[in-house]
Structures are given as C-alpha cells and as structure tokens.
Design an enzyme around this catalytic site. Structure first.
Site, PDB file in Angstrom:
ATOM      1  N   MET A   1      -1.838  29.381 -22.288  1.00  0.00           N
ATOM      2  CA  MET A   1      -0.474  29.026 -21.906  1.00  0.00           C
ATOM      3  C   MET A   1      -0.379  29.279 -20.400  1.00  0.00           C
ATOM      4  O   MET A   1      -0.025  30.374 -19.975  1.00  0.00           O
ATOM      5  CB  MET A   1       0.553  29.864 -22.682  1.00  0.00           C
TER       6      MET A   1
ATOM      7  N   GLY B   1       3.367   4.074  -1.754  1.00  0.00           N
ATOM      8  CA  GLY B   1       3.150   5.398  -2.331  1.00  0.00           C
ATOM      9  C   GLY B   1       1.786   5.569  -2.964  1.00  0.00           C
ATOM     10  O   GLY B   1       1.605   6.447  -3.819  1.00  0.00           O
TER      11      GLY B   1
ATOM     12  N   VAL C   1      -0.714   2.508   3.709  1.00  0.00           N
ATOM     13  CA  VAL C   1      -0.401   2.835   5.102  1.00  0.00           C
ATOM     14  C   VAL C   1      -0.816   4.281   5.350  1.00  0.00           C
ATOM     15  O   VAL C   1      -1.887   4.578   5.893  1.00  0.00           O
ATOM     16  CB  VAL C   1       1.098   2.650   5.421  1.00  0.00           C
ATOM     17  N   SER C   2       0.054   5.210   4.923  1.00  0.00           N
ATOM     18  CA  SER C   2      -0.128   6.597   5.366  1.00  0.00           C
ATOM     19  C   SER C   2      -1.390   7.245   4.822  1.00  0.00           C
ATOM     20  O   SER C   2      -1.972   8.094   5.492  1.00  0.00           O
ATOM     21  CB  SER C   2       1.101   7.430   5.031  1.00  0.00           C
TER      22      SER C   2
ATOM     23  N   CYS D   1       7.153  20.537 -30.663  1.00  0.00           N
ATOM     24  CA  CYS D   1       6.333  20.985 -29.521  1.00  0.00           C
ATOM     25  C   CYS D   1       4.935  21.373 -29.966  1.00  0.00           C
ATOM     26  O   CYS D   1       3.943  21.045 -29.305  1.00  0.00           O
ATOM     27  CB  CYS D   1       6.995  22.174 -28.826  1.00  0.00           C
TER      28      CYS D   1
ATOM     29  N   THR E   1       7.430   7.506  -2.658  1.00  0.00           N
ATOM     30  CA  THR E   1       6.965   8.477  -1.683  1.00  0.00           C
ATOM     31  C   THR E   1       5.694   8.027  -0.987  1.00  0.00           C
ATOM     32  O   THR E   1       4.821   7.460  -1.602  1.00  0.00           O
ATOM     33  CB  THR E   1       6.749   9.857  -2.339  1.00  0.00           C
TER      34      THR E   1
ATOM     35  N   SER F   1       5.219 -10.618   0.486  1.00  0.00           N
ATOM     36  CA  SER F   1       5.664  -9.445  -0.295  1.00  0.00           C
ATOM     37  C   SER F   1       6.540  -9.896  -1.447  1.00  0.00           C
ATOM     38  O   SER F   1       7.403 -10.759  -1.265  1.00  0.00           O
ATOM     39  CB  SER F   1       6.522  -8.507   0.569  1.00  0.00           C
TER      40      SER F   1
END
Ligand code: 3NM
Length: 551
Positions: free
Chosen positions: A311, A199, A225-226, A473, A139, A113
């Site tokens: 939107m 994660g 893993v999960s 924006c 996570t 690792s």
C-alpha cells in the site's frame, strides 16, 4: 521538381519566446534536433517582424536542407515564398487553403490545423497535404506537479517552469477526440497523413499513438514544441523521442498474450483454474494507491488471492516497485492534489515498465473535484483496466467524450445505482473500452466487462457484498493481481477475477454463522483463500457455480 516526400514521424514546431527557447539560438537548437533525428521542421513565430522572419527562415532553411528535412513556415505564405522553402502550415484563423495553394502552387506542402471532424474533412477536401490534429493535452509542461519555488529553481529550461507554448487551449480534444477525427478520415481520406500536437512529451507519446490508432487510420507522427525546444539537450531528446515514436509501448508488448484471443465462454472457464494458479504460483505484487477506508481490507484480499500487496501512496516509490513485475491500482476514493501528483509518477513508472494499471474512479461524479480528477487522471497515462460501478463508468464515459457537451453525472456518494440494463451496460463498457483501447468493467448485480470487441457478463456474487464498505475497491485489487500474474489474454484474467470474487462472496454468505456484514468479511477472506487452495489442489468443483455469458 515535385513535392518532396515527407516523413512525419517527429515534427519539430519552433518557438522563439524566451520562456521556451531561453537564451539559446534558435538555429542551433533546430540543428541539434535535426542531428537527433527530427524529420520535419516548422518555423513558428507569431510575433517577430517580417524582416526577422525572413532572415531566420533563410538560416533555418540552410540547416534543414543539410539534413534533407523539409522546412515549413507557420501561417506566413509570403515568408515561405521569399525563402523558397518546402511549404507552410496554416491554422484555422490563417489564410484559407485554396488561396495559399494558388500562391504557392502544387509543389509546396500545405498543412492545416484541425481540432474537429468538420475542420479535418474540409481541409482534406480542399487538398491539404497533411493535418495537424490537436490540441491533444493542454499542458506543455511535463508534469502536473506544482512548479518548484523560485528559490529552489536553479536549472534553466526545467519544463515544469515554462508557460504553455500556445495560449489558445480551448480546443482540448484528448486521445478520444483524436480517435474520433481519425475514424472519420479513415472513411473519406485514408491516405492523408496526420500528426497530433499539444502537450506531447516522452512520457505520453507512445500511449497517445496507441490509443488513437483506429482500424483504418493512425497518426503518422507527433508534433512537439516545448519537449524539444526547451529540452536541456535537444539532440538527445529528439533521438529519444524518435525511438519512442517508432517503438510500441511496453504495456502492449508486455501485456496479455498479444494475438491470443479467447472468444467462447467455455474456453474462458477452462482457463479460470490456470489464471488462479498463476496468481498462486506467481505471487504478483499488487501496488495499491488507494483510499483511507480500504487499505487494510485490500491488503488482506490481495494476500487471500495469493498476491503480494503493498500500500504505497508515495509516487517516488513507484519507479522501483514497477520493476517488480506487478500491477498498480489507482483508486481515487480519497483523492487530494498530492494524490494526483503521486498517481502521475506511478502511472509513468508502470506505463514504462508495461505493468498493468487498474483505475478505480471511486465516486467519479460525486463532486466537482472528483469530476476534474477523472479528467486529469485519464490524461496522465495509459489505464489498462478501468473498473467502476454504473454511475462511475457513466461519468468517466461522459466527462471524457469527444464532441459532446459534458453531461455531468451527479452521483450520490460512491454508492452504486442499478438503472441500466445488462445490454445498456454492455454498450457502455464496450464503447468506452474501444475508445480507450483498454478493458472496462462495470460492476453491479451483473458485472459486465469488455475490451471493445468482446463483452462478457458475470452474474456471480451476493447482495452481502453490497453491505460492506470497500468491496468494489478490493475487487480492483483482485483484478490487478490476476492481470499481473496471467500472461495470456487479459480479458480472461479479468473475467476470472470477477468469477472468483463473486463465488467467494456467495460461499461466504452461505457459511454457517454468517448472519450479517460483520461476519461476512472474515468469511469472504477465507473463501477467497479456499477457492485458491482448492484450485491449486486440482479441485474445480467451485467453478460449477459460474454464471458467465458472452454478450
Ligand atoms: N498548435 P507543446 S497546440 C503550435 O492545437 C501548437 O494546433 C497546437 O506545444 C494546436 O508541444 C500547439 O509545447 C503547441 O505542447 C504545442
């Protein structure tokens, strides 16, 4: 005998804790995963007694041999020796590699690792057979959504309910950190295989593999893993994961005339008319998840440039909307916890469909909440284009930088500041774009845009654009429409958006009767509209105002 050859594509790391394995039998879960196509298995159990470890490892080895897949044991060289399996995986706190090698001999696989460049280099120097690089994300759940309340949770193994499969999550390195380690190994150990871990799940593995690949080195696979052990159907999930590992993501295959790269300003400008025409003719959907201040303005700008605005801030809608061939704008101007959940759903949908995503990190450095939102959003999915002002792009770059202390860019509100030279901006955007493998735009008096290898500066615009709220924006909205409509080189689409936007601003400010910001806004909408109409009528006179440079 010799060392077995290993396919690192889909590496299952087991977990026997009830929270992840549930009531099921580990050997049956591993067999199901092998049926689904797992290519390497590591038995990892940090708590059981040695007798249990040896017995379970023996059972697992019978199954893995049946599928011709190597079995490695986490940490415990003695257990690997006892069962005669193919090798071990050791962490930084486990037995050192030279000792493990001495005990196991040259025919066994030893993986190590690593979470830093130094650890990776050392392990390779000492002869590691492969590296497990992580932790990529903290996570182990599928989602940032809050777990459902106990009353509503009926289904077992729902990933949102399970705790992290490794509690030590201090070394979160993200895709940027993974990329840094791979770049370093490309110089010294280009052939040592690597897998990434932490994660990872079906919604992010393609983009992690894509974003971390450097010229000289890419991960050879993913370790999970999960996502497998806690899956309701580990066989089907493994099959799906393997398919994802072996297929390039939709945002790569669908995007931007792969292979077609425009290098000169002249050719870019020759294509601007075509891009504007593509928006006019294609009427692409511009799906805005944007702030409260600019909703109406952004919708009108989208209409003026020839796009079809929606939107829609509710993430559940995104799966349907993403199928319509448009683009998504994620603008965090009025971010909330619910907004982050909605962004995640939308990002997944657009990444899956391959539609471009424009991220506008509004006010990124202004508050702790926004700084955290930047880190969260950057981890949620692939962001094809990041657009912000100087302060915002600096914040994004520093908060997500590998191997560096987080320098917090304190930013005043969402205003833009003008401290960097054009050359400094060019370095900033090209470095970030190279790291994220996307396009980055830094706006200002001169806008600078890069895809990591090509950088252009656009000096069109008018100071009046800075006197009206939300022009930054709505530039994001414009870029989204151009990126969605134009099937060629995406950098050209973004430069075209900047040029059209800037020139419409200049023309609006010069219009008779425009004496201030109030009159400027409608004039600006009109000029965006007129530039498009002139272009499709074949009148490209307006392009003479263009101020574009290649840096
Ligand atoms: N090693 P999941 S992270 C076993 O960073 C392990 O080296 C890690 O679990 C490392 O796939 C990790 O459920 C747990 O996120 C990975």
């Amino acid at each position: 005998m010799g060392k077995p050859t290993v396919d690192y594509s889909l590496y299952l790391v087991t977990d026997s804790t009830p929270a992840i394995l549930g009531e099921r039998n580990l050997v049956s879960v591993v067999e199901a995963a092998l049926k689904g196509g797992v290519t390497l298995v590591q038995y990892r159990d940090k708590t059981s007694d040695t007798r249990v470890l040896v017995d379970t490892a023996r059972e697992l080895h019978v199954v893995t041999k049946k599928y011709g897949v190597p079995l490695l044991i986490n940490d415990r060289v003695d257990v690997a020796l006892a069962v005669g399996c193919e090798g071990v995986h050791i962490g930084q706190d486990d037995m050192d590699l030279p000792t493990a090698r001495k005990l196991l001999g040259d025919d066994k696989i030893i993986g190590v690792s690593a979470s830093t460049t130094q650890e990776a280099q050392k392990a390779c120097d000492e002869g590691a057979d492969y590296l497990g690089i992580g932790t990529i994300f903290s996570t182990s759940t599928y989602s940032i959504s809050p777990p459902p309340s106990p009353q509503t949770t009926k289904k077992k193994n729902k990933l949102a309910d399970i705790p992290p499969s490794k509690s030590n999550t201090k070394n979160i390195i993200g895709t940027a950190g993974l990329r840094t380690i791979l770049s370093s190994l490309a110089q010294t150990h280009p052939t040592t295989p690597t897998v990434c871990i932490g994660g990872l799940h079906p919604h992010n593995i393609q983009r992690v593999l894509y974003q971390s690949a450097t010229d000289g080195k890419a991960p050879d696979g993913v370790a999970l893993v999960s996502a497998i052990v806690a899956a309701a159907d580990p066989e089907a999930e493994s099959r799906r994961l393997l398919e994802l590992v072996r297929t390039p993501p939709a945002f790569v295959t669908r995007s931007a005339g792969a292979g077609e790269r425009v290098e000169s300003v002249r050719v870019v400008l020759d294509l601007v008319g075509e891009v504007v025409g593509a928006v006019d003719g294609g009427n692409p959907l511009s799906h805005n998840m944007t702030n409260l201040v600019v909703q109406n303005f952004a919708a009108n700008v989208a209409l003026a440039v020839g796009a079809s605005p929606i939107m829609a801030n509710y993430g559940e809608e995104a799966a349907d909307l993403a199928k319509l061939g448009g683009a998504l704008v994620v603008n965090m101007g009025t971010v909330t916890p619910e907004a982050l959940v909605n962004y995640e759903k939308a990002l997944r949908a657009y990444n899956l469909a391959g539609g471009p995503v424009v991220y506008d990190p509004v006010g990124a450095g202004a508050t702790a909440v926004r700084r955290n939102a930047v880190k969260t959003i950057m981890g949620l999915g692939y962001l094809d284009i990041i657009k912000g002002n100087e302060g915002e792009i600096l914040t994004v770059a520093s908060l997500t930088a590998p191997d560096s202390p987080q320098q917090q860019q304190q930013q005043r509100g969402v205003d833009s500041s003008h401290k960097l030279s054009v050359a400094e901006k060019a370095t900033l955007v090209s470095t970030l774009a190279r790291r994220e493998r996307n396009i980055v735009v830094c706006t200002g008096k001169t806008d600078v845009v890069s895809d990591g290898t090509r950088t252009f500066a656009v000096s069109n615009g008018h100071e009046m654009l800075g006197r009206v709220t939300g022009t930054g924006c709505v530039l994001g909205t414009t870029i989204s429409a151009f990126a969605a409509a134009y099937g060629g080189d995406r950098l050209v689409a973004v430069v075209a958006a900047l040029v059209v936007f800037g020139i419409a601003g200049e023309r609006a400010a010069e219009r008779e009767g425009v004496v201030g910001p109030g009159g400027f806004v409608p004039a600006f909408l009109d000029e965006l509209f007129r530039v498009r109409k002139e272009t499709v009528a074949g009148d490209l006179e307006w392009l003479k105002r263009t101020k574009v440079e290649k840096l």
